[in-house]
Design a protein around this motif. Structure first.
Motif, PDB file in Angstrom:
ATOM      1  N   GLU A  63       0.831  -1.206   0.000  1.00 47.57           N
ATOM      2  CA  GLU A  63       0.000   0.000   0.000  1.00 47.57           C
ATOM      3  C   GLU A  63       0.866   1.258   0.000  1.00 47.57           C
ATOM      4  O   GLU A  63       0.611   2.191  -0.766  1.00 47.57           O
ATOM      5  CB  GLU A  63      -0.903  -0.016   1.227  1.00 47.57           C
ATOM      6  N   ASP A 112       1.005   4.091  -2.929  1.00 47.88           N
ATOM      7  CA  ASP A 112       0.821   5.518  -2.639  1.00 47.88           C
ATOM      8  C   ASP A 112       1.985   6.322  -3.179  1.00 47.88           C
ATOM      9  O   ASP A 112       1.812   7.382  -3.776  1.00 47.88           O
ATOM     10  CB  ASP A 112       0.744   5.760  -1.117  1.00 47.88           C
ATOM     11  N   PHE A 123      -6.631   7.360  -8.020  1.00 47.66           N
ATOM     12  CA  PHE A 123      -7.008   8.249  -6.924  1.00 47.66           C
ATOM     13  C   PHE A 123      -8.088   9.186  -7.447  1.00 47.66           C
ATOM     14  O   PHE A 123      -8.283   9.319  -8.660  1.00 47.66           O
ATOM     15  CB  PHE A 123      -5.803   9.007  -6.354  1.00 47.66           C
TER      16      PHE A 123
END
Ligand SMILES: [Zn+2]
Length: 416
Positions: free
Chosen positions: A274, A278, A393
């Motif tokens: 994760e 990101d 996103f």
């Protein structure tokens, strides 16, 4: 050529590769009849021809007549393609895909594609015959790059290494002389505890030195560091400021992993997925923030195909923002009175009829081209940098859904 332009050309090549790969992934063969070969740059073409000839003769043993014919046809096409090359393939090698793919209604269609000079070198020769084309090695090359430092440690051992793209590369290891928790008879408890703490401290210093030696020289290319191990070791190590101060700021996170040998490095990458994802979109996120700020407060933003294109041609776009998932074509029409107009259509749809907005005459199709390739070509001429924006996103999704996948950050306000 400036490095900026080279970067853009590389992005454009990557985009072209990605499109071809997406197309190849759609294909399916009714039998084991789709052939893929990966040829490294140091493999002699004559060796490859010999290999393909061998496969061709072995294919005569295939029981199904249809599959046999299809495989042999694919191999013949590949041999034809290989004729274009001299002794060795071009830089980084070539990949050839060939086979009879299902085209619906029980029909097949012969497809042959060559991809030259992929972004990374092809590492080994591969011959692959299956009901689909082998695209994974190329997909890995196109996956987000990145350079990450990896550290796993407990009080007994430590390993450091790299994560390069998707590849884990163990580099160095160390093991400690930290004594266990049981003291020997005759030793004072206090003295034992002090020696033990000293040994732990020494080991953390040794691990930090190992990490510093490896990561500090690369700190400007480094996208971040992941630290793994059991608690409280990794916490003690990080809280104790053992790492070089410039590296401390790049630590993306600490993660629980059970093993601290080489396999722990792989576990660490799994545990840190994760944080890595990101990090991969940090630049994209910052660009979209900048775009929205300019959209709300200033005038140095543009969006939508026509507006962005106009600004690009004027040379006022500093950075062109394109959604990674934009799959549209621009169709250029011209009516009998010479009026030129555009229409953006989904890549999968056929070209619609067009009536000239100015004179109402039926306009003829002049050209149909991929929107991304069209805009990138103008950007290259104008010295504009192109940035691909992920849709992983919210604001990245908005670029695609609300702004047609096309936007730009301007050098100056143009009022266009
Ligand atoms: Zn007209």
């Amino acid at each position: 050529m400036s490095t900026e332009t080279e970067g853009t050309t590389e992005d454009r090549r990557k985009y072209e590769f990605r499109k071809v790969i997406e197309e190849l992934q759609e294909y399916e063969g009714s039998g084991t009849q789709l052939v893929t070969i990966y040829i490294p740059e140091d493999k002699q073409i004559s060796d490859v021809v010999a290999h393909v000839t061998q496969e061709h003769s072995e294919a005569s043993n295939i029981k199904s007549k249809q599959t046999r014919t299809n495989v042999q046809d694919a191999l013949t096409s590949i041999k034809d393609r290989l004729r274009y090359y001299d002794t060795f393939p071009p830089e980084n090698g070539i990949v050839i895909f060939s086979g009879a793919v299902d085209s619906g209604g029980g029909r097949t269609e012969m497809v042959t594609k060559t991809l030259e000079s992929p972004p990374d070198p092809i590492e080994s020769f591969r011959y692959h015959c299956d009901s689909d084309f082998l695209t994974e090695p190329l997909e890995h090359m196109l996956a987000d790059k990145g350079l990450f430092g990896l550290i796993v440690l407990d009080r007994r051992e430590a390993n450091v290494g790299w994560l390069k793209g998707k590849r884990v590369e163990p580099v160095k290891s160390a093991s400690s002389l930290v004594p266990g928790k049981q003291r020997k008879g005759g030793q004072s408890a206090q003295r034992f505890a002090r020696l033990r703490l000293e040994a732990i401290d020494n080991f953390y210093q040794e691990v930090a030195e190992m990490a510093n030696d490896l990561f500090v020289p690369k700190r400007h290319e480094l996208d971040g560091i992941l630290v793994g191990g059991p608690s409280p070791t990794k916490d003690e190590f990080l809280d104790g400021d053992y790492l070089h101060h410039e590296l401390q700021d790049t630590v993306l996170g600490k993660f629980d992993v059970s093993y601290t040998d080489e396999s722990g490095l792989y576990d660490l990458v799994d545990a840190g997925q994760e944080a890595l994802a990101d990090q991969a979109i940090v630049e994209d996120k910052n660009l979209m923030e900048e775009f929205f700020e300019n959209l709300h407060t200033g005038e140095k933003a543009t969006y939508g195909f026509e507006q962005t294109r106009r600004n690009l041609i004027m040379g006022s776009v500093d950075r062109l923002l394109l959604s990674e998932d934009l799959r549209s074509d621009v169709v250029v029409y011209e009516c009998p009175n010479g009026h030129e107009e555009f229409e953006v259509v989904d890549s999968r749809h056929s070209t619609p009829d067009h009536e000239c907005a100015e004179c109402g005459e039926e306009a003829a199709v002049q050209e149909r081209e991929d929107v991304i390739e069209h805009l990138m070509a103008i950007a290259e001429q104008r010295g504009t940098e192109t940035k691909f924006i992920s849709t992983d996103f919210e604001k990245g999704e908005q670029l695609l859904d609300a702004f047609g996948g096309t936007a730009g950050l301007l050098r100056y306000s143009t009022g266009v």
